[in-house]
Motif scaffolding. Sequence first.
Motif, PDB file in Angstrom:
ATOM      1  N   THR A  79      -8.233   4.524  -1.260  1.00 24.42           N
ATOM      2  CA  THR A  79      -9.094   4.317  -0.088  1.00 24.42           C
ATOM      3  C   THR A  79      -8.832   2.904   0.440  1.00 24.42           C
ATOM      4  O   THR A  79      -8.245   2.065  -0.257  1.00 24.42           O
ATOM      5  CB  THR A  79     -10.581   4.428  -0.474  1.00 24.42           C
ATOM      6  N   ASP A  80      -9.282   2.616   1.679  1.00 25.35           N
ATOM      7  CA  ASP A  80      -9.134   1.269   2.250  1.00 25.35           C
ATOM      8  C   ASP A  80      -9.807   0.227   1.346  1.00 25.35           C
ATOM      9  O   ASP A  80      -9.273  -0.859   1.134  1.00 25.35           O
ATOM     10  CB  ASP A  80      -9.775   1.203   3.647  1.00 25.35           C
ATOM     11  N   GLU A  81     -10.993   0.593   0.833  1.00 27.39           N
ATOM     12  CA  GLU A  81     -11.746  -0.341  -0.010  1.00 27.39           C
ATOM     13  C   GLU A  81     -10.981  -0.620  -1.305  1.00 27.39           C
ATOM     14  O   GLU A  81     -10.892  -1.759  -1.748  1.00 27.39           O
ATOM     15  CB  GLU A  81     -13.135   0.230  -0.359  1.00 27.39           C
ATOM     16  N   ARG A  96       0.836  -1.207   0.000  1.00 28.28           N
ATOM     17  CA  ARG A  96       0.000   0.000   0.000  1.00 28.28           C
ATOM     18  C   ARG A  96       0.872   1.259   0.000  1.00 28.28           C
ATOM     19  O   ARG A  96       0.643   2.191  -0.779  1.00 28.28           O
ATOM     20  CB  ARG A  96      -0.929  -0.006   1.213  1.00 28.28           C
TER      21      ARG A  96
END
Lengths: 188, 188
Positions: A16-18, A6
Amino acid sequence: MSVELRQHIEKITPLTDEEFAYILSHFKTKKLRKHQFLIQEGDHVHNDHWVQKGLLKAYHTDEDGKERILQFAMEDWWITDYQAYFNEGNASIYIDCIEDAELLVLSLENREKLCNEIHGIANFFRRKSNFGFIALQQRILLLLNKNPQERYERLLQLSPQLLKRLPKTLLASYLGVSRETLSRLSQF
Amino acid sequence: MSVELRQHIEKITPLTDEEFAYILSHFKTKKLRKHQFLIQEGDHVHNDHWVQKGLLKAYHTDEDGKERILQFAMEDWWITDYQAYFNEGNASIYIDCIEDAELLVLSLENREKLCNEIHGIANFFRRKSNFGFIALQQRILLLLNKNPQERYERLLQLSPQLLKRLPKTLLASYLGVSRETLSRLSQF
């Protein structure tokens, strides 16, 4: 899991996390031991590999059996036979492990899928490819420079971490000098 | 105008008439005569260049004043100092014209703008960069091969058009052989 991947992607494009979870779901993991092959000449190449841990080398074997080193890859670098990968063909080089390795594996199909679905990731791979292109140009200028001392110093400047970690024999081969010349250059 | 550029892009991604007109409006044109410089060491590099007509060479000059050729570019190829271009820095190489040249010029700002606005063009540059990467790997394998005959034959196989068109002195320099060795290899 894989905070490093990441961070690696977010150096270029925010996620984004998603989005990151979705991207990560398209990778597989692979572990290899020192001296194991990731790719052998003639293999059909489906995957690109991001190095989570370890050190690998990509090389071509001449008819006289000598290894000609194309590139190394350590943490945060990508490695595969790109000619075979992008053309969905067979490998013309070998890639094996100088140290035990943990890889994140991305097929061309999944890469194209992600690039079509997420603009940011297309942007990431576009920029990575640009920087990869620059790194190869540097490698060519290194090879074209006929002065071994300058070649050594240039590599020291470009990749100090790599230089510390490489076995001396491989470093000599990469620089295209003998083991004796290297000792003189680096004053081991 | 510039049907060739449209054909070049459409080898990878289809475009509507409107899209192509919009893309083309972000390019400028540039004409150079044989021996003129496109880029000199130290120049700030703003632009990438697509060759509409002509033949150019990119090279590095060693301290002894010798030219080390990085790449050539003829019709349908792109050329700039990519390290300087992508990092918005100064050139570390020279690019000049082997033949009179007509170029289509794209600034980094316009390239990024187009890539953000049109998915197809982002895709085009991503793939072009991948293929550029492969071409440089081929160049490295060529340089690492110690057999001049094999280097010559490999180049003949990869770029027969280029090989026909290059002055012999430059071809010898590119292959890293003497003019005499080249004559023997190619049986001129």
